[in-house]
Design a protein around this motif. Structure first.
Motif, short mmCIF file in Angstrom:
data_model
loop_
_atom_site.label_atom_id
_atom_site.label_comp_id
_atom_site.label_asym_id
_atom_site.label_seq_id
_atom_site.Cartn_x
_atom_site.Cartn_y
_atom_site.Cartn_z
N HIS A 108 37.04 34.01 38.74
CA HIS A 108 37.78 35.16 38.30
C HIS A 108 36.83 36.33 37.97
CE1 HIS A 108 41.36 37.02 36.85
NE2 HIS A 108 40.89 37.19 35.63
N ILE A 109 35.78 36.00 37.22
CA ILE A 109 34.83 37.04 36.83
C ILE A 109 33.97 37.47 38.02
CG2 ILE A 109 32.83 37.56 35.37
CD1 ILE A 109 34.06 35.71 33.27
N ASN A 131 35.40 39.96 40.33
CA ASN A 131 35.83 41.25 39.79
C ASN A 131 34.73 42.09 39.16
OD1 ASN A 131 38.84 41.46 40.06
ND2 ASN A 131 38.60 39.40 39.28
N LYS A 147 30.34 42.65 38.88
CA LYS A 147 29.01 42.24 39.32
C LYS A 147 28.28 41.73 38.10
CE LYS A 147 25.57 42.01 42.18
NZ LYS A 147 25.66 41.08 43.30
N TYR A 148 27.93 40.46 38.10
CA TYR A 148 27.35 39.84 36.91
C TYR A 148 26.28 38.86 37.39
CZ TYR A 148 27.96 39.03 31.91
OH TYR A 148 27.79 39.02 30.57
N ALA A 150 31.20 47.80 44.63
CA ALA A 150 30.72 47.20 43.39
C ALA A 150 29.61 46.19 43.65
CB ALA A 150 31.88 46.53 42.66
N ILE A 179 29.86 43.38 44.96
CA ILE A 179 30.30 42.00 44.77
C ILE A 179 30.21 41.28 46.11
CG2 ILE A 179 32.27 40.53 44.23
CD1 ILE A 179 33.07 42.69 42.16
N THR A 198 34.02 48.21 36.90
CA THR A 198 35.15 47.93 37.77
C THR A 198 36.39 47.65 36.94
OG1 THR A 198 34.57 45.61 37.80
CG2 THR A 198 33.73 46.95 39.58
N PHE A 241 39.43 45.91 38.36
CA PHE A 241 40.19 45.29 39.45
C PHE A 241 41.25 44.39 38.86
CE2 PHE A 241 36.03 45.42 42.01
CZ PHE A 241 36.22 46.76 42.25
N ASP A 242 40.90 43.80 37.76
CA ASP A 242 41.79 42.85 37.14
C ASP A 242 41.71 43.14 35.66
OD1 ASP A 242 42.66 40.43 35.81
OD2 ASP A 242 42.72 39.59 37.83
N THR A 264 42.39 41.51 32.91
CA THR A 264 42.08 40.56 31.85
C THR A 264 40.72 39.88 32.03
OG1 THR A 264 43.34 38.94 33.07
CG2 THR A 264 44.45 40.07 31.27
N ILE A 265 39.80 40.55 32.73
CA ILE A 265 38.48 39.97 32.94
C ILE A 265 37.82 39.69 31.60
CG2 ILE A 265 36.13 40.57 33.62
CD1 ILE A 265 37.95 39.57 35.74
N GLY A 266 37.49 38.43 31.39
CA GLY A 266 36.78 38.07 30.18
C GLY A 266 37.65 38.12 28.94
N MET A 316 31.49 43.17 26.25
CA MET A 316 30.27 42.41 26.57
C MET A 316 30.18 42.13 28.06
SD MET A 316 28.73 40.82 23.72
CE MET A 316 28.89 41.43 22.07
N ILE A 317 31.32 41.73 28.64
CA ILE A 317 31.32 41.41 30.07
C ILE A 317 30.89 42.61 30.90
CG2 ILE A 317 32.83 40.90 32.03
CD1 ILE A 317 32.59 38.42 30.72
#
Lengths: 216, 255
Positions: A53-54, A57, A59-60, B80, B82, B98, B100-101, B103-105, B121-122
Motif C-alpha cells: 500500500h505504501i 503510493n 517513494k520510500y 513520483a 515509484i 504524493t 494518491f491514496d 490513508t497512507i500510513g 512522518m511517512i
C-alpha cells in the motif's frame, strides 16, 4: 510464554529424565530466541508485500520496511526475555566472563537476520509462494535446532548442529546468557555468513529494486 | 527550482498469474523441460505508457485528463519515481509529495491529530516540522472536535481535507494528486485553489489527475490529455479540454 516454559519444560524434563535446573533455562532461552528468529524471518519475508500500500503510493526507501519488521521483533524479543529473568532467579546461571560476549552475539545475530529478511522480502515479492515454503522450512529447522533438546543427546550426530546456521545463531545469544562459553566456530560461521549474505543481498537488491514496485 | 522532465518514457507492466508467481513452478519447469517453460515465459504485458515526452517547470499546475485506464495514474506514479521506466528517462528536481491514496500510513483507529503525526512522518516531515504546521493543518481542515475522533468515523470528504492539509503543509516542491480530490465540496475547492496558488508562487509544480472539469479548471493553468498510454495534447487548459471533448464525441456511442 511463561506458562509454556513451565509446562513444556516440566514435561520434557520428565520425558528425557533431564535435570530441571539445567534444562529449564536452556529451554526457556531456546524458545525465546527461536521465536525471535522465526518471526523475524517469516514476517521479514513479507516486509514488502505487507507494505505494498505504501510502496505503491509514496517513494520510500525499501530498507525502512525491513527495519520496521526487525525493530518490531526486537521489541517483542525484549519483552519475552523477561520470562528468562524469572527463570534465572529460580535457576541462577553462572556469572562470569562468557556473559560479556552477549552484545557481540546479539549484534551478529541481528546482522544475519537482517540480510535474510532483506533477501527474502525481495524474493517473495516476486514469488508469492516463498513465505509458505519458508514456514515449512522453519518448522523442520526447529526440530534440527537444539531448542527442546541439548546437543549432547545427539551422541555421534553432533555435526547436525554444526551445520545448522540457526543453531549457531541460537548459541551466540543463549550461551552468554547462561554463562556458558560460545564455540569459536560459532563466531567464525556467523561472521562469514553475515559477510557473504550481505554481499549477495546487496547484489540482488541492486539488480532488482527497480522492479519491486512492478511486482506488487 | 523544480522540474519534471520525461524523455521517451515507456512503462510496461508484466501481468503475473498464479503460475508465474510460484517459485516451485519455476523450479519444476527446469526439470520437466522446454514444453512447459514456454508457458512461464509467455507473460502478458500491458503498455501503460508509450513514448511520453514533456517538461514541467516552476509554477506549472497541470491537470491530467483522459478516460479510465488512459495512463493518468501511471504517469503520476512515474513522476513520483515509484515506477522506474522500462525505457527512456524521468528526471525530477525537487522534493516530491504524493496524494494518491488518502490513508497512507494512517491508522483508522487513531484520532485525526495522531494521524497527522503518522502521515507526516511517512511523507518525510520531522516531529518539529509537524508541531509547527499543526495549527495550520487543523485550521485548514475545519474539522474542529472531529480531530479528536478516530478517522474511521470520517467521511471521504473529511479524510481528503485532512490528507490535503497535511501534504500541502509539508511544502513539497512537486505535488502530485490523483483522483481522490474529487471528494471535496465547493468550499473546499476555493480554499484548495488558494493554497495551491500560494504554493506555486514559491516555486513548485502541482499535477492533478481528475475527471472533473470543475476541479481542473479551478486548480490548474495547464493540462495534459492522455489516451491509451499516449500523450495526446499538452498545453493551456482550454484547448486541451476542447481536444478532450472532441475525443469523447469521436467515439462511437455505446450500443
Amino acid at each position: 510464554m511463561g506458562i509454556s516454559v513451565t509446562f513444556i519444560g516440566g514435561l520434557w524434563s520428565i520425558l528425557f529424565n533431564a535435570d530441571l535446573a539445567a534444562f529449564i533455562p536452556h529451554f526457556c532461552l531456546g524458545m525465546t530466541i527461536w521465536l525471535f528468529m522465526n518471526n523475524a524471518i517469516s514476517e521479514g519475508a513479507m516486509s514488502f508485500t505487507s507494505a505494498s500500500h505504501i510502496i505503491r503510493n509514496v517513494k520510500y526507501p525499501y530498507s525502512a520496511f525491513v527495519l520496521w519488521t526487525l525493530w518490531r521483533n526486537v521489541i517483542v524479543f525484549g519483552h519475552l526475555l523477561l520470562v528468562y529473568v524469572v527463570v534465572a532467579i529460580l535457576f541462577p546461571p553462572e556469572f562470569g566472563i562468557p556473559m560479556l560476549y552477549l552484545p557481540l552475539g546479539i549484534v551478529l545475530v541481528i546482522l544475519n537476520l537482517s540480510w535474510m529478511m532483506f533477501f527474502l522480502s525481495v524474493c517473495s515479492t516476486r514469488f508469492r509462494d516463498i513465505p509458505q515454503i519458508l514456514t515449512n522450512l522453519l518448522n523442520i529447522l526447529f526440530f534440527l535446532t537444539p531448542v527442546i533438546w541439548v546437543k549432547g543427546q545427539l551422541r555421534d550426530f553432533g555435526y547436525i548442529v554444526d551445520f545448522n546456521p540457526m543453531a549457531h545463531m541460537l548459541d551466540a545469544i543463549r550461551n552468554p546468557l547462561m554463562g556458558l562459553e560460545v564455540q569459536p566456530l560459532t563466531w567464525l560461521i556467523l561472521s562469514a555468513m553475515a559477510l557473504v549474505g550481505w554481499s549477495i543481498t546487496f547484489l540482488i537488491f541492486a539488480r532488482f529494486r527497480h522492479r519491486i514496485a512492478y511486482w506488487l | 527550482m523544480a522540474t519534471v522532465k520525461f524523455d521517451n518514457v515507456d512503462i510496461e507492466f508484466p501481468i503475473y498469474d498464479v503460475h508465474t508467481r510460484s517459485i516451485r513452478r519455476h523450479l519444476l519447469n527446469l526439470r520437466v523441460g522446454a514444453a512447459i517453460t514456454t508457458d512461464a515465459q509467455d507473460r502478458v504485458i500491458v503498455n501503460a505508457l508509450k513514448n511520453i515526452n514533456f517538461t514541467l517547470n516552476d509554477g506549472d499546475r497541470v491537470g491530467l485528463l483522459g478516460h479510465n485506464g488512459s495512463g493518468k495514474s501511471t504517469l503520476l506514479r512515474a513522476m513520483a519515481n515509484i515506477y522506474e521506466p522500462v525505457r527512456g528517462k524521468v528526471k525530477t528536481v525537487g522534493r516530491i509529495s504524493t496524494m494518491f491514496d488518502l490513508t497512507i500510513g494512517m491508522d483508522p483507529d487513531a484520532s485525526g491529530l495522531e494521524n497527522i503525526y503518522l502521515q507526516g512522518m511517512i511523507i518525510g516531515m520531522t516531529n518539529a516540522q509537524i508541531d509547527a504546521a499543526m495549527d495550520d493543518i487543523t485550521d485548514f481542515t475545519e474539522l474542529g472536535n472531529f480531530m479528536l475522533l478516530p478517522i474511521r468515523t470520517y467521511s471521504s470528504g473529511m479524510l481528503m481535507r485532512l490528507a490535503f492539509a497535511i501534504i500541502t503543509s509539508s511544502m513539497p516542491e512537486i505535488l502530485l494528486i490523483d483522483e481522490v480530490i474529487g471528494a471535496g465540496d465547493r468550499r473546499f475547492f476555493s480554499k484548495a485553489e488558494e493554497r495551491l496558488k500560494s504554493m506555486s508562487s514559491h516555486a513548485s509544480i502541482v499535477c492533478v489527475a481528475s475527471h472533473s472539469e470543475r476541479v481542473i479548471k479551478s486548480l490548474c493553468n495547464k493540462a495534459i490529455l492522455m489516451k491509451q498510454g499516449e500523450l495526446v495534447t499538452f498545453g493551456e487548459v482550454e484547448p486541451v479540454f476542447e481536444a478532450y471533448h472532441k475525443l469523447i464525441a469521436a467515439e462511437p456511442p455505446k450500443k
